[in-house]
Design a protein around this motif. Structure first.
Motif, PDB file in Angstrom:
ATOM      1  N   ALA B  50      -3.385  23.507 -15.557  1.00  0.00           N
ATOM      2  CA  ALA B  50      -2.387  23.874 -14.757  1.00  0.00           C
ATOM      3  C   ALA B  50      -1.403  24.735 -15.215  1.00  0.00           C
ATOM      4  O   ALA B  50      -0.336  24.996 -13.882  1.00  0.00           O
ATOM      5  N   ARG B  51      -1.014  23.068 -15.963  1.00  0.00           N
ATOM      6  CA  ARG B  51       0.782  23.687 -17.127  1.00  0.00           C
ATOM      7  C   ARG B  51       0.327  24.697 -17.090  1.00  0.00           C
ATOM      8  O   ARG B  51       1.845  25.231 -17.820  1.00  0.00           O
ATOM      9  N   THR B  52      -0.811  26.064 -17.299  1.00  0.00           N
ATOM     10  CA  THR B  52      -0.232  27.215 -17.801  1.00  0.00           C
ATOM     11  C   THR B  52       0.130  27.835 -16.606  1.00  0.00           C
ATOM     12  O   THR B  52       1.389  29.016 -17.517  1.00  0.00           O
ATOM     13  N   GLY B  53       0.528  27.466 -15.229  1.00  0.00           N
ATOM     14  CA  GLY B  53       1.397  28.507 -14.342  1.00  0.00           C
ATOM     15  C   GLY B  53      -0.252  29.452 -14.313  1.00  0.00           C
ATOM     16  O   GLY B  53       0.811  29.800 -12.929  1.00  0.00           O
ATOM     17  N   ALA B  54      -1.336  29.356 -14.372  1.00  0.00           N
ATOM     18  CA  ALA B  54      -2.222  29.699 -13.617  1.00  0.00           C
ATOM     19  C   ALA B  54      -2.676  29.373 -12.169  1.00  0.00           C
ATOM     20  O   ALA B  54      -2.055  28.106 -12.108  1.00  0.00           O
ATOM     21  N   GLN B  55      -2.701  30.167 -11.403  1.00  0.00           N
ATOM     22  CA  GLN B  55      -2.819  30.006  -9.975  1.00  0.00           C
ATOM     23  C   GLN B  55      -4.359  30.046  -9.731  1.00  0.00           C
ATOM     24  O   GLN B  55      -5.076  29.362  -9.405  1.00  0.00           O
ATOM     25  N   MET B  56      -4.644  31.537  -9.689  1.00  0.00           N
ATOM     26  CA  MET B  56      -6.639  31.732  -9.317  1.00  0.00           C
ATOM     27  C   MET B  56      -7.406  31.674 -11.136  1.00  0.00           C
ATOM     28  O   MET B  56      -6.599  32.883 -12.402  1.00  0.00           O
ATOM     29  N   VAL B  57      -8.195  30.959 -11.009  1.00  0.00           N
ATOM     30  CA  VAL B  57      -8.876  31.393 -11.646  1.00  0.00           C
ATOM     31  C   VAL B  57     -10.636  31.546 -11.951  1.00  0.00           C
ATOM     32  O   VAL B  57     -10.860  31.667 -10.975  1.00  0.00           O
ATOM     33  N   LEU B  58     -10.818  33.173 -12.306  1.00  0.00           N
ATOM     34  CA  LEU B  58     -11.684  33.797 -12.856  1.00  0.00           C
ATOM     35  C   LEU B  58     -13.053  32.900 -13.271  1.00  0.00           C
ATOM     36  O   LEU B  58     -13.601  32.329 -14.246  1.00  0.00           O
ATOM     37  N   SER B  59     -13.985  32.949 -12.583  1.00  0.00           N
ATOM     38  CA  SER B  59     -15.349  32.766 -13.125  1.00  0.00           C
ATOM     39  C   SER B  59     -16.942  33.554 -12.867  1.00  0.00           C
ATOM     40  O   SER B  59     -15.926  35.095 -12.106  1.00  0.00           O
ATOM     41  N   ASN B  60     -17.599  33.229 -14.028  1.00  0.00           N
ATOM     42  CA  ASN B  60     -18.404  35.037 -14.301  1.00  0.00           C
ATOM     43  C   ASN B  60     -19.678  34.625 -13.924  1.00  0.00           C
ATOM     44  O   ASN B  60     -21.002  33.969 -13.599  1.00  0.00           O
ATOM     45  N   THR B  61     -20.089  35.300 -12.372  1.00  0.00           N
ATOM     46  CA  THR B  61     -21.673  35.022 -11.665  1.00  0.00           C
ATOM     47  C   THR B  61     -22.906  35.371 -12.789  1.00  0.00           C
ATOM     48  O   THR B  61     -23.784  34.439 -12.406  1.00  0.00           O
ATOM     49  N   LEU B 325     -10.905  22.226 -33.947  1.00  0.00           N
ATOM     50  CA  LEU B 325     -10.732  23.077 -32.701  1.00  0.00           C
ATOM     51  C   LEU B 325      -9.495  23.134 -31.491  1.00  0.00           C
ATOM     52  O   LEU B 325      -9.421  24.245 -31.062  1.00  0.00           O
ATOM     53  N   LEU B 326      -8.516  22.408 -31.697  1.00  0.00           N
ATOM     54  CA  LEU B 326      -7.201  21.888 -31.710  1.00  0.00           C
ATOM     55  C   LEU B 326      -6.228  23.162 -32.031  1.00  0.00           C
ATOM     56  O   LEU B 326      -5.917  23.250 -31.023  1.00  0.00           O
ATOM     57  N   GLY B 327      -6.210  23.330 -33.182  1.00  0.00           N
ATOM     58  CA  GLY B 327      -5.892  24.824 -33.000  1.00  0.00           C
ATOM     59  C   GLY B 327      -5.882  25.833 -31.781  1.00  0.00           C
ATOM     60  O   GLY B 327      -5.146  25.951 -31.264  1.00  0.00           O
ATOM     61  N   LEU B 328      -7.617  26.016 -31.672  1.00  0.00           N
ATOM     62  CA  LEU B 328      -7.544  27.310 -30.680  1.00  0.00           C
ATOM     63  C   LEU B 328      -7.361  26.929 -29.762  1.00  0.00           C
ATOM     64  O   LEU B 328      -7.141  27.902 -28.203  1.00  0.00           O
ATOM     65  N   THR B 329      -7.609  25.239 -28.820  1.00  0.00           N
ATOM     66  CA  THR B 329      -6.318  25.136 -27.542  1.00  0.00           C
ATOM     67  C   THR B 329      -5.574  25.407 -27.093  1.00  0.00           C
ATOM     68  O   THR B 329      -5.348  25.566 -26.890  1.00  0.00           O
ATOM     69  N   LEU B 330      -4.706  24.997 -28.530  1.00  0.00           N
ATOM     70  CA  LEU B 330      -3.056  25.084 -28.579  1.00  0.00           C
ATOM     71  C   LEU B 330      -2.945  26.612 -28.495  1.00  0.00           C
ATOM     72  O   LEU B 330      -1.748  26.855 -27.648  1.00  0.00           O
ATOM     73  N   LEU B 331      -3.598  27.634 -29.331  1.00  0.00           N
ATOM     74  CA  LEU B 331      -3.320  28.850 -28.744  1.00  0.00           C
ATOM     75  C   LEU B 331      -3.668  29.519 -27.800  1.00  0.00           C
ATOM     76  O   LEU B 331      -3.205  30.277 -26.841  1.00  0.00           O
ATOM     77  N   SER B 332      -5.032  28.778 -26.742  1.00  0.00           N
ATOM     78  CA  SER B 332      -5.330  29.903 -26.115  1.00  0.00           C
ATOM     79  C   SER B 332      -4.815  29.227 -24.716  1.00  0.00           C
ATOM     80  O   SER B 332      -4.086  30.218 -24.462  1.00  0.00           O
ATOM     81  N   LEU B 333      -4.034  28.203 -25.097  1.00  0.00           N
ATOM     82  CA  LEU B 333      -2.223  27.733 -23.860  1.00  0.00           C
ATOM     83  C   LEU B 333      -1.793  27.908 -24.109  1.00  0.00           C
ATOM     84  O   LEU B 333      -1.333  28.878 -22.602  1.00  0.00           O
ATOM     85  N   HIS B 334      -1.120  28.830 -25.098  1.00  0.00           N
ATOM     86  CA  HIS B 334       0.143  29.198 -25.559  1.00  0.00           C
ATOM     87  C   HIS B 334      -0.243  30.955 -25.178  1.00  0.00           C
ATOM     88  O   HIS B 334       0.333  31.311 -23.884  1.00  0.00           O
ATOM     89  N   ASN B 335      -1.693  31.418 -25.253  1.00  0.00           N
ATOM     90  CA  ASN B 335      -1.932  32.660 -24.714  1.00  0.00           C
ATOM     91  C   ASN B 335      -2.209  33.177 -23.466  1.00  0.00           C
ATOM     92  O   ASN B 335      -1.242  33.755 -22.648  1.00  0.00           O
ATOM     93  N   ILE B 336      -2.865  32.041 -22.776  1.00  0.00           N
ATOM     94  CA  ILE B 336      -2.504  32.159 -20.956  1.00  0.00           C
ATOM     95  C   ILE B 336      -1.233  32.201 -20.515  1.00  0.00           C
ATOM     96  O   ILE B 336      -0.997  32.952 -19.416  1.00  0.00           O
TER      97      ILE B 336
END
Lengths: 372, 372
Positions: B50-61, B325-336
């Motif tokens: 939610a803090r990334t500013g994303a509004q709509m999130v995708l998921s794969n059927t 693991l936190l490194g991957l989380t932080l970079l993913s958060l930043h990239n989004i």
């Protein structure tokens, strides 16, 4: 600074609750401390960590010395700044890791020489060096560099380890010059009662702001560990926090609190979390198990952690089955919260005068698991 | 419900900004949507998301059908409840995955038969089945089941895929009965301009609440993709959101917005994050690189994400080096956050009438990277 205020005593056991003051805030005791080996509690952000109720966080000198090196941490302004944790922190001395993880080359009165498992280079570790590293890391509490004998060990070997531990403690005390950091001594002595007592007296004589019991949870029978804690308690100064190193199971923590222990740490909650296991109601649940597939209830409805308030067993089961990182994060968060809650509940029970009634796991019909 | 309000047009391009209303709240456009394949954006909690500013999130059927199965998700009360995300959601139809990931056994007018890579069992996927699965999952937006031809493909093959895609769209529309879920059609046609135009007209004729452009980013030259978007734009209804599937690089998004595209998705920010790569100022930085070892500045001082406000490059470098693991989380958060910010900045620029000036990456001297 480093004042320890005891606010209540259990009338039936040696249990007490209190508050240990550090430059980064208070640590209410009894309290479980999560382990952030490499300046990160595995898979958990510092914001999430704060929500577990954890106050003091551990980090490992041995690991941080190898990566990224204490100079990088010091440049960043110390461990708190480096990892973004503004609460109290404690670093172990690396003694335990040198003896259990390192490729030990040589040990003598001066210190220890071991091989860096990352690059094969030789590292010279002395009490002075371990203390300097910890001063550079800058946690609120540093631990003395000790020799932790394996289990089992001969009486002679344990005696030698004790002698070194006490001589090294003196050198740590002399090397330690940061007034904004407390140095805790560590009691050794293996499973030999007279060596444990001797060590407790020797360490207590240094009049440090806190004392730890080390060399437990190294493979000895649980009853031996309980006996050690029972025996040593009366020999330690009453007005200093006591830290039982490496212990983090409910029964062991309750027995230890009844014997006057204040602080605990253990990698178990995060290690179990990373293996898909949740601590619930005194049991260990493997969330990979198919019985959780359609279970849409919270993991533990009495728990207020992110995993239990925001998600279901079925969702966490799905994450673990799918090898999704979030599953490990949620279970680690829950497990840490679980242990912190348990120690909080003991503190409350001591305050309320019902500790021996509610947390007496050594009694057959202990109601401990019903009441917290 | 599913109203799309356009609040401003760029006077020099076809760019527009607006708001797409869904049962779980508004989606301000243009906007990047992060991908949560298995009902989780990899390594990120819903609070962090939610803090990334994303509004709509995708998921794969496709993925959710295989694990945990749509029945489990439906039992939980739908995808939002299952994953604990209360904002808008979109599920793709699984078409793309069936053709790119599945072990395809048979394809005909009726649908597709493929082998489940998890257990080898045969799965029969038809437009009706894909629609029913998505209705059970219950996202705000469902996508029509389409045939996505590979690149390169012969004109005949692409023609066949288009014909099927349009016939299947009609069957999806007939099968789709949830009024609280929008169904979007998908334009195919590969890199053949006349087939793309034909497909755009055919899909637009269904008068659906939104239209997607599929079959891009499958290996075709970037210029072809730009040409497709430019060509199709004028054939699509102006008052419906347009979604360019699988695109998430700054230049491509800016070109697409200039041609009237509103929504984007891409796995890139999380995939790069998991490989230790950060998106900074239009570049890709490998945080494992030794140049970050002593760099105690924020990753991107203009970014307000958790990684950039709470940590340094040196700390993230340390985490990545240590496989934490936190490194991957932080970079993913930043990239989004980075991609959402970029689309937000485009929306603001359209509102302010300076989009063509600030975001014109097709011009040699584009100042886009200076101004957002």
């Amino acid at each position: 600074m480093f004042n320890f205020e005891i606010s209540a005593h259990c009338p039936h056991t040696k249990g007490r609750c209190g508050c240990f003051h550090t430059p980064h805030g208070p640590v209410q005791t009894p309290r479980f401390m999560p382990v952030g080996t490499l300046a990160t509690v595995k898979g958990i952000s510092t914001e999430q960590l704060a929500r577990t109720g954890a106050q003091m966080v551990l980090s490992n000198t041995y690991h941080l010395h190898l990566q990224p090196g204490e100079q990088v941490v010091a440049e960043a302004g110390g461990l708190h700044r480096f990892m973004g944790w503004d609460g109290p922190m404690l670093t172990d001395s690396g003694g335990f890791q040198v003896f259990s993880l390192g490729n030990l080359n040589k040990i003598d009165e001066r210190g220890v020489v071991f091989r860096n498992p990352r690059d094969g280079r030789t590292i010279d570790m002395t009490p002075e060096h371990a203390t300097n590293i910890q001063m550079a890391l800058g946690a609120d509490v540093a631990m003395a560099f000790d020799q932790c004998p394996p289990y089992p060990a001969t009486e002679n070997d344990v005696k030698d380890a004790c002698r070194r531990t006490h001589a090294w403690l003196e050198r740590c005390v002399n090397a330690h010059t940061r007034s904004d950091q407390a140095l805790f001594g560590i009691v050794q002595g293996g499973c030999f009662p007279h060596l444990r007592r001797e060590s407790a007296r020797a360490v207590a004589a240094f009049d440090l702001p806190g004392i730890a019991i080390g060399g437990v949870s190294v493979g000895e029978p649980t009853d031996d560990m309980h006996r050690i804690v029972r025996d040593i308690g009366p020999l330690l100064p009453l007005d200093r926090p006591r830290y039982l190193m490496g212990i983090g199971t409910l029964r062991e923590m309750a027995v230890a609190v009844a014997n006057g222990i204040d602080l605990f740490d253990c990698v178990l909650p995060t290690r179990l979390g990373r293996h898909g296991t949740a601590l619930v109601g005194g049991e260990r649940w493997n969330l990979r198990n198919a019985r959780f597939r359609n279970d849409h209830t919270p993991l533990d409805s009495s728990c207020s952690c992110l995993a239990c308030t925001g998600h279901s067993r079925a969702y966490i089961h799905h994450l673990i089955r799918s090898d999704e990182l979030l599953g490990l994060t949620l279970l680690s968060l829950h497990n840490i919260t679980h242990l912190v809650r348990f120690t909080n509940a003991m503190a409350q029970a001591i305050q309320d005068g019902c500790f021996s009634e509610d947390f007496a796991p050594w009694q057959e019909d202990s109601p401990a698991h019903h009441t917290w």
